[in-house]
Design a protein around this motif. Structure first.
Motif, PDB file in Angstrom:
ATOM      1  N   LYS A  47       0.821  -1.214   0.000  1.00  0.00           N
ATOM      2  CA  LYS A  47       0.000   0.000   0.000  1.00  0.00           C
ATOM      3  C   LYS A  47       0.854   1.264   0.000  1.00  0.00           C
ATOM      4  O   LYS A  47       0.461   2.285  -0.554  1.00  0.00           O
ATOM      5  N   LEU A  48       2.019   1.177   0.619  1.00  0.00           N
ATOM      6  CA  LEU A  48       2.880   2.353   0.723  1.00  0.00           C
ATOM      7  C   LEU A  48       3.728   2.559  -0.532  1.00  0.00           C
ATOM      8  O   LEU A  48       3.770   3.655  -1.098  1.00  0.00           O
ATOM      9  N   ALA A  49       4.407   1.508  -0.979  1.00  0.00           N
ATOM     10  CA  ALA A  49       5.355   1.637  -2.088  1.00  0.00           C
ATOM     11  C   ALA A  49       4.972   0.823  -3.314  1.00  0.00           C
ATOM     12  O   ALA A  49       5.558   0.990  -4.376  1.00  0.00           O
ATOM     13  N   GLY A  50       3.991  -0.071  -3.171  1.00  0.00           N
ATOM     14  CA  GLY A  50       3.631  -0.942  -4.284  1.00  0.00           C
ATOM     15  C   GLY A  50       4.341  -2.282  -4.179  1.00  0.00           C
ATOM     16  O   GLY A  50       5.220  -2.473  -3.342  1.00  0.00           O
ATOM     17  N   VAL A  51       3.971  -3.195  -5.040  1.00  0.00           N
ATOM     18  CA  VAL A  51       4.572  -4.524  -5.048  1.00  0.00           C
ATOM     19  C   VAL A  51       4.977  -4.874  -6.477  1.00  0.00           C
ATOM     20  O   VAL A  51       4.299  -4.501  -7.433  1.00  0.00           O
ATOM     21  N   GLU A  52       6.105  -5.543  -6.617  1.00  0.00           N
ATOM     22  CA  GLU A  52       6.572  -5.936  -7.941  1.00  0.00           C
ATOM     23  C   GLU A  52       5.777  -7.134  -8.444  1.00  0.00           C
ATOM     24  O   GLU A  52       5.744  -8.178  -7.786  1.00  0.00           O
ATOM     25  N   VAL A  53       5.160  -6.980  -9.595  1.00  0.00           N
ATOM     26  CA  VAL A  53       4.340  -8.047 -10.184  1.00  0.00           C
ATOM     27  C   VAL A  53       4.644  -8.127 -11.683  1.00  0.00           C
ATOM     28  O   VAL A  53       5.180  -7.173 -12.264  1.00  0.00           O
ATOM     29  N   PRO A  54       4.308  -9.243 -12.325  1.00  0.00           N
ATOM     30  CA  PRO A  54       4.485  -9.326 -13.784  1.00  0.00           C
ATOM     31  C   PRO A  54       3.698  -8.230 -14.493  1.00  0.00           C
ATOM     32  O   PRO A  54       2.549  -7.962 -14.146  1.00  0.00           O
ATOM     33  N   ASP A  55       4.313  -7.585 -15.462  1.00  0.00           N
ATOM     34  CA  ASP A  55       3.675  -6.474 -16.172  1.00  0.00           C
ATOM     35  C   ASP A  55       2.678  -7.020 -17.193  1.00  0.00           C
ATOM     36  O   ASP A  55       2.992  -7.179 -18.368  1.00  0.00           O
ATOM     37  N   LEU A  56       1.459  -7.277 -16.723  1.00  0.00           N
ATOM     38  CA  LEU A  56       0.431  -7.858 -17.588  1.00  0.00           C
ATOM     39  C   LEU A  56      -0.135  -6.840 -18.577  1.00  0.00           C
ATOM     40  O   LEU A  56      -0.946  -7.205 -19.429  1.00  0.00           O
ATOM     41  N   THR A  57       0.278  -5.581 -18.464  1.00  0.00           N
ATOM     42  CA  THR A  57      -0.149  -4.579 -19.444  1.00  0.00           C
ATOM     43  C   THR A  57       0.715  -4.651 -20.703  1.00  0.00           C
ATOM     44  O   THR A  57       0.451  -3.948 -21.679  1.00  0.00           O
ATOM     45  N   ASN A  58       1.723  -5.516 -20.667  1.00  0.00           N
ATOM     46  CA  ASN A  58       2.638  -5.710 -21.795  1.00  0.00           C
ATOM     47  C   ASN A  58       2.349  -7.071 -22.427  1.00  0.00           C
ATOM     48  O   ASN A  58       2.498  -8.106 -21.771  1.00  0.00           O
ATOM     49  N   GLY A  59       1.937  -7.071 -23.689  1.00  0.00           N
ATOM     50  CA  GLY A  59       1.566  -8.326 -24.352  1.00  0.00           C
ATOM     51  C   GLY A  59       2.698  -9.332 -24.403  1.00  0.00           C
ATOM     52  O   GLY A  59       2.476 -10.545 -24.260  1.00  0.00           O
ATOM     53  N   ALA A  60       3.930  -8.860 -24.597  1.00  0.00           N
ATOM     54  CA  ALA A  60       5.082  -9.769 -24.665  1.00  0.00           C
ATOM     55  C   ALA A  60       5.312 -10.453 -23.325  1.00  0.00           C
ATOM     56  O   ALA A  60       5.682 -11.636 -23.270  1.00  0.00           O
ATOM     57  N   VAL A  61       5.077  -9.719 -22.229  1.00  0.00           N
ATOM     58  CA  VAL A  61       5.248 -10.296 -20.895  1.00  0.00           C
ATOM     59  C   VAL A  61       4.180 -11.352 -20.632  1.00  0.00           C
ATOM     60  O   VAL A  61       4.456 -12.417 -20.070  1.00  0.00           O
ATOM     61  N   VAL A  62       2.946 -11.068 -21.030  1.00  0.00           N
ATOM     62  CA  VAL A  62       1.851 -12.038 -20.863  1.00  0.00           C
ATOM     63  C   VAL A  62       2.168 -13.324 -21.617  1.00  0.00           C
ATOM     64  O   VAL A  62       1.988 -14.432 -21.094  1.00  0.00           O
ATOM     65  N   LYS A  63       2.670 -13.181 -22.833  1.00  0.00           N
ATOM     66  CA  LYS A  63       3.024 -14.349 -23.644  1.00  0.00           C
ATOM     67  C   LYS A  63       4.141 -15.149 -22.981  1.00  0.00           C
ATOM     68  O   LYS A  63       4.083 -16.384 -22.918  1.00  0.00           O
TER      69      LYS A  63
END
Length: 214
Positions: free
Chosen positions: A131-147
């Motif tokens: 909540k304070l700084a965020g969390v590192e997650v897979p960038d699902l807004t990037n099609g190449a990352v989703v693939k």
């Protein structure tokens, strides 16, 4: 010149015969300290990689949940940032059932195991940090990352092919927006309060001097 090169403990000869305060004893201590530091750093890297891997596995296995049709799930190329933030909320709630069981046990007056208390602390720390700084997650807004994520087999050696992005949960965004709007309102109110005071001072100078103040 003395040989200051640090050796591995196993490579030091006659270490069993070394006097506690001898040069060889100091050499052994330096070597042991170095090996301990290396082992600790390696363990921390492995734990960090495992934690990152477990998180990525969760997103790979859960990003499609809630889709109504299998066809739509297979065709989906990427997520919006809003959807990714909503998924972060779901990720942070993944331990809710276990937390409820532990808290129920505590309410019954039963003593918690050390690992249960530690678990509650870790979850609380994870949520606060997200909540304070965020969390590192897979960038699902990037099609190449989703693939790449769909094709990933869980091998930690290939984890670097999956780009991560820092993202805050969706539930915290309205609170942040409200805080920003509140700060803007306070600032505007403070400026408005100053205007009459400035005008009054100018009028007082004009009356006292008989001259207009520009």
């Amino acid at each position: 010149m003395p040989n200051n090169k640090r050796k591995r403990v196993s490579k030091i000869k006659d270490k069993e015969k070394a006097h506690p305060y001898s040069r060889k004893a100091r050499q052994i201590n330096r070597a042991m300290h170095k090996e301990t530091s290396i082992a600790k750093a390696k363990s921390e890297r492995i734990n960090a990689a495992l934690g990152r891997g477990q998180k990525i596995v969760w997103f790979r296995d859960n990003m499609d949940k809630g889709e109504e049709e299998v066809e739509a799930k297979l065709k989906r190329k990427m997520w919006t940032m809003v959807e990714l933030r909503q998924l972060v909320d779901v990720y942070l709630e993944r331990n809710d059932e276990e937390i409820e069981n532990i808290l129920a046990k505590k309410e019954e007056g039963k003593n918690l195991l050390q690992k249960e208390s530690l678990f509650l602390q870790l979850v609380d720390s994870e949520v606060k940090e997200a909540k304070l700084a965020g969390v590192e997650v897979p960038d699902l807004t990037n099609g190449a990352v989703v693939k790449a994520l769909r094709a990933w087999d869980g091998d930690l050696n290939s984890i670097t092919t999956i780009k991560l992005v820092t993202c805050k949960p969706a539930s915290i965004i309205p609170i942040e927006e409200e805080a920003k709007n509140s700060r803007r309102g306070d600032s505007a109110s403070a400026k408005a309060d100053k205007i009459p005071q400035l005008l009054t001072e100018q009028q007082a100078i004009e009356i006292a001097t008989g001259m207009a103040v520009n």
